[in-house]
Write a protein that holds these residues in place. Structure first.
Motif, PDB file in Angstrom:
ATOM      1  N   ASP A 178     -81.812   7.590  54.823  1.00  0.00           N
ATOM      2  CA  ASP A 178     -80.799   7.712  53.775  1.00  0.00           C
ATOM      3  C   ASP A 178     -79.753   6.624  54.012  1.00  0.00           C
ATOM      4  OD1 ASP A 178     -78.324   8.464  52.467  1.00  0.00           O
ATOM      5  OD2 ASP A 178     -79.167  10.468  52.179  1.00  0.00           O
ATOM      6  N   GLU A 220     -76.947   5.610  52.560  1.00  0.00           N
ATOM      7  CA  GLU A 220     -75.522   5.932  52.538  1.00  0.00           C
ATOM      8  C   GLU A 220     -75.106   6.704  53.781  1.00  0.00           C
ATOM      9  OE1 GLU A 220     -73.117   8.919  49.884  1.00  0.00           O
ATOM     10  OE2 GLU A 220     -73.240   7.000  48.806  1.00  0.00           O
ATOM     11  N   ARG A 221     -75.904   7.684  54.170  1.00  0.00           N
ATOM     12  CA  ARG A 221     -75.575   8.462  55.368  1.00  0.00           C
ATOM     13  C   ARG A 221     -75.654   7.598  56.623  1.00  0.00           C
ATOM     14  NH1 ARG A 221     -78.459  14.148  55.807  1.00  0.00           N
ATOM     15  NH2 ARG A 221     -77.041  14.179  57.605  1.00  0.00           N
ATOM     16  N   GLU A 253     -72.610   6.946  59.170  1.00  0.00           N
ATOM     17  CA  GLU A 253     -72.794   7.331  60.572  1.00  0.00           C
ATOM     18  C   GLU A 253     -72.588   6.139  61.498  1.00  0.00           C
ATOM     19  OE1 GLU A 253     -76.245   9.412  63.372  1.00  0.00           O
ATOM     20  OE2 GLU A 253     -76.399   9.477  61.190  1.00  0.00           O
ATOM     21  N   LYS A 299     -67.317   4.874  48.087  1.00  0.00           N
ATOM     22  CA  LYS A 299     -67.668   6.236  48.517  1.00  0.00           C
ATOM     23  C   LYS A 299     -66.412   7.062  48.791  1.00  0.00           C
ATOM     24  CE  LYS A 299     -70.048   8.861  52.110  1.00  0.00           C
ATOM     25  NZ  LYS A 299     -70.502   9.881  51.155  1.00  0.00           N
TER      26      LYS A 299
END
Length: 324
Positions: free
Chosen positions: A290, A292-293, A297, A321
């Motif tokens: 993913d 975006e995640r 992170e 975001k």
């Protein structure tokens, strides 16, 4: 059945609770966005190995700068690609060089935007090394004089901060001396204090057209195996007058960021470099993670390691975001 008196999951039940006890925050105030400027007119070209990152001619910077301001980003760092290169990188300190003109243009569009400049010769030399070649080696002390000229030329053009990235011994002291002598004692130095000879720079060298034409940079950039040496490098830069210490790259060297945070009271910056960005982009495109995640992170991990400032090509995406 025995349960401990303290149950950590109690504070993980929903986002409100998780946010309330979150230890590390990421905000726009922590971010610097890198910009590539090139000679010519009407140029906006995407870097093939860095999706979403573009090279701009100075005349097309206006739209990009307005977007950066509208997103609330506080700072950019400029990298220039000249039309002509030579053995000494003379375009790096030309009065009407591409970075000098870009600084002036940005300040007219957005005076409040903090403009930082990369101070190095690799984008400007015909051989692609970060200094003056003497024989088959980079001559450290000859290079210092060129770097001082570059830094002063950026300050004269209106830069708010200079960031030497060359890794020559003594460069911070020489640049500090030159800036002070030229009347720019107020201009801070963000030193690439701990810059490793990393394989993660590949896409940047594509973007900046700065790959060495022979050999490599292991004789002046740091050995990836060393951390005690990083502390020695940072100590030297502090003694020479650096205002901010940078670690580059970021994620492969989170331990180094933490060590600097523990040892120094100076602000610590970390550069999430082109290879780090490109890996996440590529894996996201292939559906392997993913995007975006992974982006969030990775940046949180850099902050958690101790960085006060992050230079990242994700800055605009993060801003969008966080605005949701």
């Amino acid at each position: 059945m025995f349960f401990p008196e303290y149950r950590p999951r109690r504070l993980r039940r929903n986002e409100t609770l998780r946010s309330l006890v979150r230890e590390t925050e990421l905000s726009l105030n922590h971010l610097i966005y890198p910009l590539f400027v090139v000679e010519g007119h009407g140029i906006k070209e995407e870097v093939p190995s860095m999706p979403g990152v573009f090279r701009f001619s100075v005349d097309l910077l206006k739209e990009e700068i307005k977007e950066i301001i509208d997103l609330g980003l506080p700072a950019v760092i400029l990298f220039g690609i000249p039309a002509q290169k030579d053995e000494i990188g003379s375009e790096a300190y030309a009065k009407k060089g591409v970075v000098q003109r870009a600084i002036s243009a940005i300040k007219k569009i957005a005076p409040e935007l903090l403009v930082i400049t990369d101070v190095c010769l690799c984008e400007y030399t015909s051989h692609g090394h970060c200094g003056i070649i003497k024989g088959s080696e980079v001559d450290n002390d000859l290079t210092l004089e060129q770097l001082a000229r570059v830094a002063v030329s950026h300050a004269k053009a209106g830069a708010d901060m200079v960031a030497p990235s060359d890794m020559m011994d003594g460069r911070v002291a020489r640049i500090r001396e030159a800036l002070d002598e030229a009347g720019f004692s107020h201009i801070p130095i963000m030193s690439y204090a701990v810059k490793y000879c990393s394989s993660f720079y590949g896409p940047f060298r594509d973007a900046a057209e700065s790959a060495p034409q022979f050999g490599d940079r292991r004789s002046y950039q740091m050995d990836p195996a060393n951390v005690r040496e990083a502390l020695r490098e940072a100590t030297l830069d502090v003694e020479e007058g650096a205002d901010i210490l940078m670690v580059k790259p970021a994620m492969p060297y989170l331990d180094v960021i933490t060590r600097l945070r523990e040892e120094f009271n100076h602000p610590i910056a970390a550069y999430q470099v082109s290879g780090e960005y490109a890996m996440i982009k590529a894996a996201g495109k292939l559906g392997w993670l993913d995007e975006e995640r992974a982006m969030m992170e990775s940046l949180i991990s850099i902050r958690r390691a101790g960085a006060d400032i992050i230079l990242t090509y994700f800055a605009k995406e993060i801003a969008k975001k966080l605005a949701k």
